[in-house]
Scaffold this motif. Structure first.
Motif, PDB file in Angstrom:
ATOM      1  N   LEU A   1     -12.792   3.607 -12.627  1.00 47.39           N
ATOM      2  CA  LEU A   1     -11.893   4.634 -12.108  1.00 47.39           C
ATOM      3  C   LEU A   1     -12.434   5.236 -10.814  1.00 47.39           C
ATOM      4  O   LEU A   1     -11.687   5.411  -9.840  1.00 47.39           O
TER       5      LEU A   1
ATOM      6  N   LEU B   1     -10.534   5.092  -7.209  1.00 45.20           N
ATOM      7  CA  LEU B   1     -10.091   6.342  -6.585  1.00 45.20           C
ATOM      8  C   LEU B   1     -10.529   6.453  -5.130  1.00 45.20           C
ATOM      9  O   LEU B   1      -9.907   7.158  -4.340  1.00 45.20           O
ATOM     10  N   ARG B   2     -11.600   5.762  -4.775  1.00 50.20           N
ATOM     11  CA  ARG B   2     -12.049   5.798  -3.382  1.00 50.20           C
ATOM     12  C   ARG B   2     -11.110   5.041  -2.460  1.00 50.20           C
ATOM     13  O   ARG B   2     -11.101   5.257  -1.253  1.00 50.20           O
TER      14      ARG B   2
ATOM     15  N   LEU C   1      -4.050   8.318  -6.585  1.00 50.43           N
ATOM     16  CA  LEU C   1      -4.510   8.651  -7.939  1.00 50.43           C
ATOM     17  C   LEU C   1      -3.761   7.880  -9.025  1.00 50.43           C
ATOM     18  O   LEU C   1      -4.384   7.261  -9.896  1.00 50.43           O
ATOM     19  N   LYS C   2      -2.450   7.891  -8.993  1.00 45.80           N
ATOM     20  CA  LYS C   2      -1.687   7.246 -10.070  1.00 45.80           C
ATOM     21  C   LYS C   2      -1.931   5.738 -10.118  1.00 45.80           C
ATOM     22  O   LYS C   2      -2.041   5.144 -11.196  1.00 45.80           O
TER      23      LYS C   2
ATOM     24  N   ALA D   1      -4.644   4.188  -9.059  1.00 45.19           N
ATOM     25  CA  ALA D   1      -6.014   3.974  -9.525  1.00 45.19           C
ATOM     26  C   ALA D   1      -6.091   4.099 -11.038  1.00 45.19           C
ATOM     27  O   ALA D   1      -6.762   3.303 -11.709  1.00 45.19           O
ATOM     28  N   VAL D   2      -5.412   5.107 -11.581  1.00 46.77           N
ATOM     29  CA  VAL D   2      -5.423   5.302 -13.039  1.00 46.77           C
ATOM     30  C   VAL D   2      -4.782   4.118 -13.748  1.00 46.77           C
ATOM     31  O   VAL D   2      -5.302   3.608 -14.754  1.00 46.77           O
TER      32      VAL D   2
ATOM     33  N   TYR E   1      -6.297   9.645 -16.616  1.00 49.60           N
ATOM     34  CA  TYR E   1      -5.569  10.500 -15.672  1.00 49.60           C
ATOM     35  C   TYR E   1      -6.211  11.885 -15.599  1.00 49.60           C
ATOM     36  O   TYR E   1      -6.404  12.442 -14.510  1.00 49.60           O
TER      37      TYR E   1
ATOM     38  N   ALA F   1      -9.342  11.591 -13.636  1.00 46.99           N
ATOM     39  CA  ALA F   1      -9.039  11.423 -12.219  1.00 46.99           C
ATOM     40  C   ALA F   1      -8.722  12.757 -11.569  1.00 46.99           C
ATOM     41  O   ALA F   1      -9.149  13.055 -10.436  1.00 46.99           O
TER      42      ALA F   1
ATOM     43  N   ARG G   1     -10.812  14.525  -8.481  1.00 45.98           N
ATOM     44  CA  ARG G   1     -10.142  14.860  -7.222  1.00 45.98           C
ATOM     45  C   ARG G   1     -10.026  16.380  -6.995  1.00 45.98           C
ATOM     46  O   ARG G   1      -9.634  16.819  -5.928  1.00 45.98           O
TER      47      ARG G   1
END
Length: 293
Positions: free
Chosen positions: A256, A260-261, A265-266, A268-269, A284, A287, A291
């Motif tokens: 994760l 995320l990098r 967000l969504k 990546a999740v 989620y 995450a 963030r």
């Protein structure tokens, strides 16, 4: 040096009736950019926080320009003088004593009024104590940072502002004056004793000092040498790690973090859940924590 500045920056357009917001050295004159030097040579006047400080800089550069005092106590009135020059087709450089105007220094009112009047505002970036401190802090946890600058000087406003800084898990950059540094160090030691702080004193100057300590160690470190209390200070309050997620495998957390990098967000999740098999809702929530500011 002026020939080098002209060669480096001369090809850029320099239209009339322009306000240049120019960063100046925070201590070491060698940090002045060639573009800043070229702009100083072209403008018709300089609006400056302290005419004595700017006069010394101009003398060092071999320049003689009209200087307009524009500081925290007269910025509204002085802005009218600058706008009159812009209306006459002149160009003006706005400078503070050190660093970038309008960043914990005068200049924001002038910039806002010039832009509202339809004049072009051009930033000329350069030395910055905030980014200099961040670059030397080695804050490996932080993802972005919050610029705080100077806290209110005293009273409830100071306590309230400091409490907000301490409650924030993200990296924060603070400025402090020498006569208040001990009080700030004591407040950090009491409020976030285990949090890392990088203290920078007299950045770029002869007696530059940079030290990273746990907040609990700052008062003792400052008190061990009277010289450590002198000069201007920039402090980087390092970020705190995101709260550990319960029940998520380490491999899923690593996946994760990597995603995320690079991804929203969504997305990546969703990919982390597909790759690791971990619950999407738990990923989620984690995450969001990663963030969070």
């Amino acid at each position: 040096m002026r020939n080098a500045a002209a060669a480096a920056a001369g090809a850029q357009q320099f239209p009339p009736a322009t306000l240049y917001v120019v960063a100046t050295p925070i201590g070491n004159l060698a940090d002045l950019t060639l573009r800043a030097l070229h702009v100083f040579g072209r403008v018709d006047a300089l609006a400056c926080e302290d005419t004595r400080v700017t006069a010394q800089l101009m003398n060092h550069l071999g320049l003689d320009k009209p200087l307009i005092a524009l500081h925290a106590h007269n910025e509204a009135q002085a802005s009218a003088q600058v706008l009159a020059r812009l209306a006459a087709g002149e160009s003006v450089a706005c400078v503070s004593d050190a660093g970038t105007p309008a960043v914990s220094d005068p200049g924001a009112v002038l910039v806002a009024r010039a832009a509202a009047a339809g004049y072009r505002v051009v930033p000329v970036p350069g030395p910055s104590s905030a980014t200099a401190a961040l670059s030397a802090a080695g804050d490996t946890v932080g993802n972005g940072w919050r610029f705080v600058g100077f806290l209110p000087a005293k009273g409830g406003a100071r306590r309230e502002a400091l409490a907000a800084v301490l409650a924030d898990r993200s990296t924060a950059v603070l400025f402090e004056a020498p006569h208040r540094i001990e009080a700030l160090a004591a407040a950090l030691a009491e409020g976030v004793p285990e949090r890392a702080v990088t203290l920078c004193r007299e950045l770029t100057k002869q007696f530059e000092t940079i030290a990273t300590k746990a907040a609990s160690e700052l008062p003792g470190w400052l008190g061990a040498d009277a010289n450590r209390l002198r000069g201007e200070f920039v402090l980087v309050l390092h970020a705190l790690p995101a709260p550990a997620a319960e029940g998520l495998p380490a491999a899923a957390l690593h996946t994760l973090a990597v995603l995320l990098r690079e991804l929203p967000l969504k997305q990546a999740v969703a990919l982390a859940a597909e790759i690791s098999g971990a619950p999407r809702n738990a990923l989620y929530d984690q995450a969001l924590a990663l963030r969070a500011p």
